[in-house]
Design a protein around this motif. Structure first.
Motif, PDB file in Angstrom:
ATOM      1  N   HIS A 106       1.044  -1.229   0.184  1.00 46.00           N
ATOM      2  CA  HIS A 106       0.022  -0.237   0.429  1.00 46.00           C
ATOM      3  C   HIS A 106       0.868   1.558   0.087  1.00 46.00           C
ATOM      4  O   HIS A 106       0.413   2.084  -0.770  1.00 46.00           O
ATOM      5  N   ASP A 107       2.185   1.396   0.493  1.00 46.37           N
ATOM      6  CA  ASP A 107       3.140   2.750   0.202  1.00 46.37           C
ATOM      7  C   ASP A 107       3.032   2.571  -0.457  1.00 46.37           C
ATOM      8  O   ASP A 107       3.433   3.048  -1.228  1.00 46.37           O
ATOM      9  N   ILE A 152       2.311   1.881  -3.240  1.00 47.92           N
ATOM     10  CA  ILE A 152       0.552   2.524  -4.102  1.00 47.92           C
ATOM     11  C   ILE A 152       0.815   5.134  -4.286  1.00 47.92           C
ATOM     12  O   ILE A 152       0.444   4.916  -4.965  1.00 47.92           O
ATOM     13  N   ILE A 153       1.062   5.022  -2.168  1.00 49.33           N
ATOM     14  CA  ILE A 153       1.239   6.354  -2.627  1.00 49.33           C
ATOM     15  C   ILE A 153       2.518   7.091  -3.155  1.00 49.33           C
ATOM     16  O   ILE A 153       2.259   7.968  -3.785  1.00 49.33           O
ATOM     17  N   VAL A 186      -4.600  -2.132  -4.765  1.00 42.65           N
ATOM     18  CA  VAL A 186      -4.685  -1.736  -3.638  1.00 42.65           C
ATOM     19  C   VAL A 186      -5.938  -3.376  -3.161  1.00 42.65           C
ATOM     20  O   VAL A 186      -5.648  -3.605  -1.080  1.00 42.65           O
ATOM     21  N   LEU A 220      -1.156   2.697  11.062  1.00 43.22           N
ATOM     22  CA  LEU A 220      -1.973   3.548  10.203  1.00 43.22           C
ATOM     23  C   LEU A 220      -2.253   4.789  10.312  1.00 43.22           C
ATOM     24  O   LEU A 220      -1.858   5.186   9.090  1.00 43.22           O
ATOM     25  N   GLU A 264       1.308   6.432   8.707  1.00 39.14           N
ATOM     26  CA  GLU A 264       1.350   6.329   7.694  1.00 39.14           C
ATOM     27  C   GLU A 264       0.228   7.983   6.981  1.00 39.14           C
ATOM     28  O   GLU A 264       0.230   8.561   6.539  1.00 39.14           O
ATOM     29  N   HIS A 308     -11.843   0.716  -0.661  1.00 36.20           N
ATOM     30  CA  HIS A 308     -11.160   0.644  -1.268  1.00 36.20           C
ATOM     31  C   HIS A 308     -11.551  -0.011  -3.027  1.00 36.20           C
ATOM     32  O   HIS A 308     -11.109   0.535  -3.884  1.00 36.20           O
ATOM     33  N   ILE A 342     -11.690   3.715  -5.098  1.00 37.33           N
ATOM     34  CA  ILE A 342     -10.478   3.978  -5.228  1.00 37.33           C
ATOM     35  C   ILE A 342     -10.548   3.583  -7.142  1.00 37.33           C
ATOM     36  O   ILE A 342     -10.074   4.056  -7.387  1.00 37.33           O
ATOM     37  N   ILE A 343     -10.890   2.007  -6.869  1.00 35.12           N
ATOM     38  CA  ILE A 343     -10.395   1.204  -8.138  1.00 35.12           C
ATOM     39  C   ILE A 343     -11.727   1.721  -9.155  1.00 35.12           C
ATOM     40  O   ILE A 343     -11.907   2.038  -9.986  1.00 35.12           O
ATOM     41  N   ASP A 375      -4.787   8.550  -2.136  1.00 29.39           N
ATOM     42  CA  ASP A 375      -3.804   7.958  -1.208  1.00 29.39           C
ATOM     43  C   ASP A 375      -4.402   7.923   0.118  1.00 29.39           C
ATOM     44  O   ASP A 375      -3.851   6.922   1.108  1.00 29.39           O
ATOM     45  N   VAL A 387      -6.471   4.668   0.836  1.00 27.61           N
ATOM     46  CA  VAL A 387      -5.738   3.713   0.358  1.00 27.61           C
ATOM     47  C   VAL A 387      -5.971   3.092   2.595  1.00 27.61           C
ATOM     48  O   VAL A 387      -6.575   2.224   2.611  1.00 27.61           O
ATOM     49  N   TYR A 388      -5.296   4.458   2.959  1.00 29.40           N
ATOM     50  CA  TYR A 388      -4.947   3.817   4.556  1.00 29.40           C
ATOM     51  C   TYR A 388      -6.026   3.787   5.096  1.00 29.40           C
ATOM     52  O   TYR A 388      -6.779   3.217   6.305  1.00 29.40           O
ATOM     53  N   ASP A 429      -7.806   0.959   4.910  1.00 23.33           N
ATOM     54  CA  ASP A 429      -7.178  -0.627   5.386  1.00 23.33           C
ATOM     55  C   ASP A 429      -7.500   0.297   7.659  1.00 23.33           C
ATOM     56  O   ASP A 429      -7.534  -1.003   8.087  1.00 23.33           O
ATOM     57  N   LEU A 430      -7.527   1.403   8.289  1.00 21.06           N
ATOM     58  CA  LEU A 430      -8.189   1.557   9.086  1.00 21.06           C
ATOM     59  C   LEU A 430      -9.046   1.138   9.087  1.00 21.06           C
ATOM     60  O   LEU A 430      -9.006   0.268  10.610  1.00 21.06           O
TER      61      LEU A 430
END
Lengths: 326, 326
Positions: free
Chosen positions: A87-88, A90-91, A113, A148, A151, B87, B90-91, B110, B113-114, B117-118
């Protein structure tokens, strides 16, 4: 695997099994996903987190340990790390990671993703397999959350020339040190050390992690892209201002503003000028001193552990990790 | 929340508490992340998964149930769903979701994405809080994995005019039906139903989920964007070929090739032509018949449950979900 582990043959041998376990857990017979997961498995990093975990597990009582459990938890740490890296990338829009083409540049951002998500799930499966019902489940979730938050905070601080060093440390505590902390904590816990040793292990892990990240940031200003296997000072162009720069900005903000005000439009030549300024104003030197303070914290904590050959190994590793050129 | 729940006042009332729980679990005092999580919490979907969960939980023995546990698990299902939506957006590059600006279009890809995840982490925390040590942990990890395999397979099948209807069903079993399956399975399990009822509940959930997704795909060909609150036939332009189109292609592949060969470069006028062709060749009709076969499977299973007012509600809901215009 990192060359460093060859000095710890016991750990190195176990890390080979951990690598096989990672391959096994990232293999599937689903044809659409097979190659993707194989690529995610193949990219072998330094194996620092599972290595630290295994080394710390050796502090405990061997007779009470389950070798299978330890190896799987070691694998879980590397898989969580891999998930965050996917995921990093991607960013950061990174074409390469450790010199290997990234998932996002090979399969596209969209696939990356879900690939990262899939690795989070495999991580989750390994936890359930090894520690379902223990309090360590909570520690894992908390670590992932802190990672997270780190990040996201770092992302929020992008291009901020007024960012404090405290804010920077807070972010790297999350994004890097938290996983080091978890690795050492879990190593002691599942290695069946006392709760006192486990707490000290967690603190050692966090301090090693902070120092490790600061050194990583320093290498960006001192190393060549050939050695680092990634473009140098990429962070700077993306607005991630790390400690050498922050220390230098604090001394002369006006000197940097004309360059940094350009944000992502900064040129390669201007990045070089910024780097020279950072060196000239002592930013790299300050950052080294700063990193050393965390290494020192770790060493003080290591001295609190029962002294034996494992503690000597941990001390040796801590020193060598933080004097690296890679 | 979906209007449909107003017909089930017991569930509707509990869903209000679930909404509060979601808000609570997505709130933080971290200033950098606060607004992001608040936005993720605010976007209230149909609450279908937690609603189904709560309805199925009522099948069980009330005296053995923990209200707090049930409400938190209901929240976990919606949070997992939200994570996957963030997510997905995003796609799909979606500007809107249920008529509300998406995280990715508001904060950037960006951050999204996180953010996703969170939400996975918060989902994970809720599981640990409510079912640590139970076998249901494994079911949750397996569901998440199957969901991601479905998404990745769907992505792999993009723009493939030779895709079979079997492959399409396999993908929607993962990407949609698996969470419906989990909701009904967990509802019965944590509602303390017998293991026989729990197995039937899982099967009902899967069949409702498959039928729901097929109807969703049909609405794309029959509804206006105003009612759907999203651009119609967006899927088609992105190469996601759903059952109405696949049934029609099977009847006359040559008719579609000139349009679909253009892939993402297909024009709005051409999309309309494809839609007309789909109707003309009976693709929508075939898809409706196909969806009905899964609804029928669900109804057959519902009849296997002990018959009472809850079973009647489940039957009523199954029928109304699959005759919707929204």
């Amino acid at each position: 695997m990192l060359d460093i582990w060859s000095h710890y043959p016991n750990v190195a041998q176990k890390l080979n099994t951990v690598s096989s376990l990672i391959n096994e857990h990232l293999s599937t017979d689903k044809p659409d996903v097979k190659q993707l997961l194989a690529d995610a498995a193949q990219e072998q990093g330094k194996m620092l987190r599972p290595g630290l975990f295994l080394l710390f597990s050796e502090l405990g009582n061997k007779h009470e340990q389950s070798e299978e459990q330890l190896l799987k938890i070691a694998a879980s740490l590397e898989i969580l790390h891999k998930a965050t890296l996917i995921h990093d990338d991607i960013i950061d829009d990174s074409p390469l990671r450790h010199g290997v083409i990234t998932i996002q540049s090979n399969f596209g951002k969209d696939v990356a993703v879900y690939a990262g998500d899939l690795l989070f799930t495999v991580f989750f499966e390994l936890l359930i397999d090894t520690m379902n019902g223990t309090t360590m489940m909570k520690d894992n979730a908390a670590a992932m959350k802190k990672l997270l938050f780190g990040e996201l905070s770092q992302m929020h601080a992008r291009f901020n020339q007024n960012q404090t060093i405290e804010n920077y440390v807070e972010n790297i505590k999350g994004k890097t040190a938290e996983l080091f902390r978890l690795a050492c904590l879990e190593g002691a816990y599942f290695g069946k050390s006392s709760s006192e040793v486990t707490q000290i292990a967690a603190s050692i892990g966090e301090n090693i992690g902070i120092a490790f990240q600061i050194y990583d940031d320093i290498l960006d200003y001192t190393s060549s892209s050939k050695i680092l296997k990634k473009p140098v000072l990429e962070d700077l162009a993306q607005g991630v201002y790390t400690s050498p720069l922050l220390f230098a900005i604090a001394k002369d903000p006006q000197a940097f503003a004309p360059f940094l005000d350009k944000k992502q439009n900064i040129s390669v030549a201007e990045i070089k000028k910024v780097s020279n300024l950072v060196h000239k104003l002592g930013g790299v030197k300050d950052a080294i001193t700063f990193a050393q303070s965390y290494t020192k914290n770790a060493l003080v904590d290591i001295d609190k552990l029962p002294q034996n050959e494992i503690t000597i190994s941990i001390k040796k590793l801590t020193n060598s990790l933080l004097n690296r050129k890679f």
